[in-house]
Design a protein around this motif. Structure first.
Motif, short mmCIF file in Angstrom:
data_model
loop_
_atom_site.label_atom_id
_atom_site.label_comp_id
_atom_site.label_asym_id
_atom_site.label_seq_id
_atom_site.Cartn_x
_atom_site.Cartn_y
_atom_site.Cartn_z
N UNK A 122 0.85 -1.19 0.00
CA UNK A 122 0.00 0.00 0.00
C UNK A 122 0.88 1.24 0.00
N UNK A 123 0.54 2.18 -0.88
CA UNK A 123 1.33 3.38 -1.08
C UNK A 123 0.60 4.59 -0.49
N UNK A 124 1.34 5.44 0.21
CA UNK A 124 0.78 6.66 0.78
C UNK A 124 1.41 7.86 0.08
N UNK A 125 0.57 8.67 -0.55
CA UNK A 125 1.03 9.79 -1.38
C UNK A 125 0.30 11.06 -0.97
N UNK A 126 1.00 12.18 -0.86
CA UNK A 126 0.31 13.44 -0.57
C UNK A 126 -0.53 13.87 -1.78
N UNK A 127 -1.56 14.63 -1.52
CA UNK A 127 -2.41 15.19 -2.57
C UNK A 127 -2.62 16.67 -2.24
N UNK A 168 5.94 5.28 1.43
CA UNK A 168 5.50 6.66 1.71
C UNK A 168 6.33 7.62 0.86
N UNK A 169 5.66 8.49 0.14
CA UNK A 169 6.35 9.50 -0.67
C UNK A 169 6.34 10.84 0.06
N UNK A 170 7.52 11.43 0.21
CA UNK A 170 7.64 12.77 0.75
C UNK A 170 8.57 13.57 -0.16
N UNK A 171 8.25 14.84 -0.35
CA UNK A 171 9.06 15.73 -1.17
C UNK A 171 9.20 17.06 -0.42
N UNK A 172 10.44 17.44 -0.10
CA UNK A 172 10.66 18.68 0.64
C UNK A 172 12.02 19.26 0.28
N UNK A 173 12.05 20.51 -0.22
CA UNK A 173 10.94 21.40 -0.56
C UNK A 173 10.01 20.74 -1.58
N UNK A 174 8.73 21.03 -1.42
CA UNK A 174 7.73 20.27 -2.15
C UNK A 174 7.47 20.80 -3.56
N UNK A 175 7.29 19.87 -4.45
CA UNK A 175 6.75 20.14 -5.77
C UNK A 175 5.39 19.45 -5.82
#
Length: 393
Positions: A122-127, A168-175
């Motif tokens: 299971x993948x957790x992605x920001x929206x 889990x996907x995290x991007x920081x600084x975020x795009x």
């Protein structure tokens, strides 16, 4: 034979292809009008001179029998990996060479890393989210959960202890939002991933834009991260390598799942499916990390940061809510007058001849928001913001 029917779940056209199509249609109908782009995050400044010189020398080497090189090591030449290793030491992060893998860019590795994980995860992605995170998992048929990034959390979603996730996907600084996680916030994500026995895929492609010394450049500045995180980074925005193609991924030896070392798995994957980045490109990349190269690249980043500040000030003077633009090359603004994301896109194109990126293209929570990028020239950036100001009256 059977095809991968998961492709049926994808949008028929990639977001930025849709933007290009609309722009080209408008330009064809209005050939006398100059359209300015604050949309796709491509750089405008050329490669730095130390980088070009190293590139040229390496090409000359490839033209001489005595210095010609064929296949190189799939994980990258040591002369580049050692430079990357030293770069991380600036953040207080110690990495052994075998944790560093040179690649042709972050986008490729973000997709290719999924080879290490079963499709049942299971993948957790920001929206909202960079579309590649979502699309690559849809292609594999994984179950995707979304965490809402919104005004209430300043577009920095935090872990929900009641939510189960494997990747889990995290991007920081975020795009696309330009928001940046603090050390304390990332510590909570690391703690959550370790409790869940999950793996964080951390996209650090924009770390060179972090100006606030209290903010982290790498997730490995956070205690415990080496046991749960893979970091992907790129020279595309740091050094203008969008067309040259070079990045790197860090897979620590401490990262073990299912009794297997993910570092060993990634090495096996790369030696099977990847022949490495070309020698001249790696020499050019190594020049980025020299004192002369770093200073030249910092000058370029400073220009983009100056553009972002100008954009931030312009939006602020218009009373438009936005985030980003200080530790990020992206500004994430609320569409004025209640316009939808694509309505505002069309409004700017037709009334100001300016192109941005509709927030809804990044996910459901992006509706009603819009992304602007600071990668234009100072002149075009200033003109574009003035056009926006006039169009909005």
């Amino acid at each position: 034979m059977k095809i991968n029917e998961n492709y049926k779940t994808l949008e028929t056209s990639y977001l930025f292809s849709q933007i290009r199509t609309r722009r080209e249609a408008y330009e064809a109908a209005h050939p006398d009008q100059k359209v300015l782009s604050l949309g796709i995050g491509d750089v405008t400044l050329p490669l730095a001179k130390p980088v070009v010189d190293a590139f040229a020398r390496a090409v000359e080497e490839m033209g001489q029998a005595s210095t010609f090189r064929g296949y190189g090591p799939e994980q990258g030449y040591d002369f580049l990996r050692e430079k990357i290793q030293a770069y991380y030491q600036r953040f207080g992060v110690e990495l052994p060479l075998d944790a560093i893998f040179v690649s042709d860019g972050a986008k490729s590795d973000i997709g290719n890393l999924l080879d290490l994980f079963d499709t049942d995860n299971t993948v957790l992605i920001p929206d909202p989210v960079y579309p590649v995170y979502r699309d690559t998992n849809q292609m594999a048929g994984r179950s995707i959960l979304y965490m809402a990034a919104c005004l209430e959390n300043q577009f920095l979603p935090m872990p929900d202890p009641g939510q189960r996730a494997d990747i889990i996907y995290l991007c920081s600084p975020n795009n696309p939002t330009g928001a940046v996680y603090s050390r304390e916030q990332l510590q909570k994500w690391v703690d959550y991933a370790r409790e869940q026995d999950a793996v964080i895929l951390f996209d650090a492609a924009y770390e060179s834009f972090v100006q606030d010394p209290s903010l982290p450049h790498s997730i490995y500045e956070i205690p415990g991260a080496k046991e749960c995180a893979i970091e992907v980074c790129s020279l595309s925005k740091t050094a203008g390598f969008t067309g040259t193609r070079c990045g790197y991924t860090v897979v620590p030896s401490e990262l073990v799942r299912g009794g297997l070392s993910l570092q060993a798995m990634w090495l096996r994957r790369q030696t099977t499916k990847f022949n490495g980045v070309s020698y001249p490109v790696q020499r050019a990349a190594a020049a980025v990390f020299t004192p002369e190269g770093m200073e030249a690249c910092r000058q370029a980043v400073r220009q983009y940061q100056s553009n972002a500040l100008l954009m931030h000030q312009a939006l602020e003077s218009m009373g438009i809510w936005h985030t980003g633009g200080t530790n990020s090359p992206y500004l994430w603004m609320r569409c004025p007058e209640g316009k939808s994301s694509w309505e505002f896109f069309q409004f700017l194109l037709e009334q100001a001849q300016v192109v941005g990126t509709p927030g809804s293209g990044f996910g459901q929570n992006g509706e009603g928001f819009f992304r602007l990028t600071a990668f234009g020239t100072p002149e075009d950036t200033a003109e574009a913001m003035e056009r926006i100001r006039k169009a909005l009256g």
